[in-house]
Write an enzyme that holds these catalytic residues in place. Sequence first.
Site, PDB file in Angstrom:
ATOM      1  N   LYS A  13      37.324  23.446  37.733  1.00  0.00           N
ATOM      2  CA  LYS A  13      36.812  23.224  39.084  1.00  0.00           C
ATOM      3  C   LYS A  13      35.284  23.200  39.134  1.00  0.00           C
ATOM      4  CE  LYS A  13      37.953  27.903  40.662  1.00  0.00           C
ATOM      5  NZ  LYS A  13      37.257  28.448  39.524  1.00  0.00           N
ATOM      6  N   ARG A  88      38.376  33.571  47.252  1.00  0.00           N
ATOM      7  CA  ARG A  88      39.220  34.015  46.141  1.00  0.00           C
ATOM      8  C   ARG A  88      40.235  35.058  46.589  1.00  0.00           C
ATOM      9  NH1 ARG A  88      35.440  32.874  41.575  1.00  0.00           N
ATOM     10  NH2 ARG A  88      36.511  33.255  39.614  1.00  0.00           N
ATOM     11  N   ARG A 127      34.636  28.004  25.397  1.00  0.00           N
ATOM     12  CA  ARG A 127      33.540  27.648  26.295  1.00  0.00           C
ATOM     13  C   ARG A 127      32.196  28.229  25.842  1.00  0.00           C
ATOM     14  NH1 ARG A 127      34.550  28.028  32.694  1.00  0.00           N
ATOM     15  NH2 ARG A 127      34.392  30.269  32.491  1.00  0.00           N
ATOM     16  N   ARG A 160      30.273  33.310  27.615  1.00  0.00           N
ATOM     17  CA  ARG A 160      30.250  34.286  28.713  1.00  0.00           C
ATOM     18  C   ARG A 160      31.014  35.533  28.293  1.00  0.00           C
ATOM     19  NH1 ARG A 160      31.951  30.948  34.034  1.00  0.00           N
ATOM     20  NH2 ARG A 160      33.006  32.912  34.415  1.00  0.00           N
ATOM     21  N   ARG A 171      41.495  37.718  34.273  1.00  0.00           N
ATOM     22  CA  ARG A 171      41.121  36.761  35.322  1.00  0.00           C
ATOM     23  C   ARG A 171      42.316  35.913  35.745  1.00  0.00           C
ATOM     24  NH1 ARG A 171      36.673  34.264  32.129  1.00  0.00           N
ATOM     25  NH2 ARG A 171      36.225  32.810  33.806  1.00  0.00           N
TER      26      ARG A 171
HETATM   27  P1  AMP Z   1      33.552  32.169  38.107  1.00  0.00           P
HETATM   28  O1  AMP Z   1      32.320  31.641  37.462  1.00  0.00           O
HETATM   29  O2  AMP Z   1      33.906  31.459  39.364  1.00  0.00           O
HETATM   30  O3  AMP Z   1      34.708  32.266  37.139  1.00  0.00           O
HETATM   31  O4  AMP Z   1      33.216  33.695  38.562  1.00  0.00           O
HETATM   32  C1  AMP Z   1      32.832  34.653  37.615  1.00  0.00           C
HETATM   33  C2  AMP Z   1      33.034  36.032  38.199  1.00  0.00           C
HETATM   34  O5  AMP Z   1      32.217  36.209  39.365  1.00  0.00           O
HETATM   35  C3  AMP Z   1      34.450  36.364  38.660  1.00  0.00           C
HETATM   36  O6  AMP Z   1      35.305  36.747  37.590  1.00  0.00           O
HETATM   37  C4  AMP Z   1      34.166  37.501  39.639  1.00  0.00           C
HETATM   38  O7  AMP Z   1      33.853  38.695  38.952  1.00  0.00           O
HETATM   39  C5  AMP Z   1      32.887  37.023  40.325  1.00  0.00           C
HETATM   40  N1  AMP Z   1      33.181  36.194  41.518  1.00  0.00           N
HETATM   41  C6  AMP Z   1      32.847  34.888  41.701  1.00  0.00           C
HETATM   42  N2  AMP Z   1      33.264  34.450  42.902  1.00  0.00           N
HETATM   43  C7  AMP Z   1      33.881  35.497  43.499  1.00  0.00           C
HETATM   44  C8  AMP Z   1      34.540  35.670  44.754  1.00  0.00           C
HETATM   45  N3  AMP Z   1      34.658  34.666  45.644  1.00  0.00           N
HETATM   46  N4  AMP Z   1      35.061  36.892  45.023  1.00  0.00           N
HETATM   47  C9  AMP Z   1      34.946  37.917  44.161  1.00  0.00           C
HETATM   48  N5  AMP Z   1      34.358  37.815  42.960  1.00  0.00           N
HETATM   49  C10 AMP Z   1      33.813  36.621  42.615  1.00  0.00           C
END
Ligand code: AMP
Length: 215
Positions: A13, A88, A127, A160, A171
């Site tokens: 995404k 989320r 990644r 990461r 996750r």
């Molecule tokens: P992502 O890059 O979208 O996979 O986000 C990385 C991390 O950021 C997630 O595993 C959460 O720890 C935090 N995070 C990002 N967006 C949210 C959200 N909308 N609600 C809660 N935690 C978030």
Amino acid sequence: MRLVLLGVPGSGKGYQAKLLSERLKIPWISTGDILREEVKKNSGLGKKVEDFMNKGDLVPDHIILEVMKGKIGAPECENGFILDGFPRTLDQAKDLEKLLEDMGEKLDNVVKLDVSEKTIIHRLSGRMICSVCAAAYNINTKPPKAKGKCDLCGGELTSRIDDQKNSIQNRIKIYNEKTKPIEEYYRQMGQLKVVDGENDPASVRDKILKEIQKR
Ligand code: AMP
């Protein structure tokens, strides 16, 4: 166009949000990128969220909501936006609806990218991200020309912390527990569109564009 992209971490995404943002000329808002930047700066917000992120846990809703209020209400989002990684949780989805309602707006589309768990693990475990310009690579599917170096700026590639095996599984589990109910919420409102995310990025983008331009 006010668009939400949903999908398990690794469903593509983020990359789709970038492609769609270029095509539709509206900003792409990634909560993950915003939070990672704060962690890198070691800001007050960064310190609050770092532990949650490293483990692959969700950051508390009230923190995310504060971040998003500032972003969505900003002048550059006047003509729309693409949300990647927000909402989320069901509470975040309801908060977003309220936030938009207060601005006299509403979401136009919610697109879920459908990708198998096998593909997700394959993508996430390979990644790599440039530590300087944040360009994304994948040792399995999109390797850099020179090992460990960014093609664009020569910066060092890193993975990461939350792409390590335990965090990936956490996750995916959290997505199924906390984020999946949002799909049903948007389905009941007639807003959810599901797009197969297994193909090459350009054809996935074109399928999304076809879906969101249908109405
Ligand atoms: P992502 O890059 O979208 O996979 O986000 C990385 C991390 O950021 C997630 O595993 C959460 O720890 C935090 N995070 C990002 N967006 C949210 C959200 N909308 N609600 C809660 N935690 C978030």
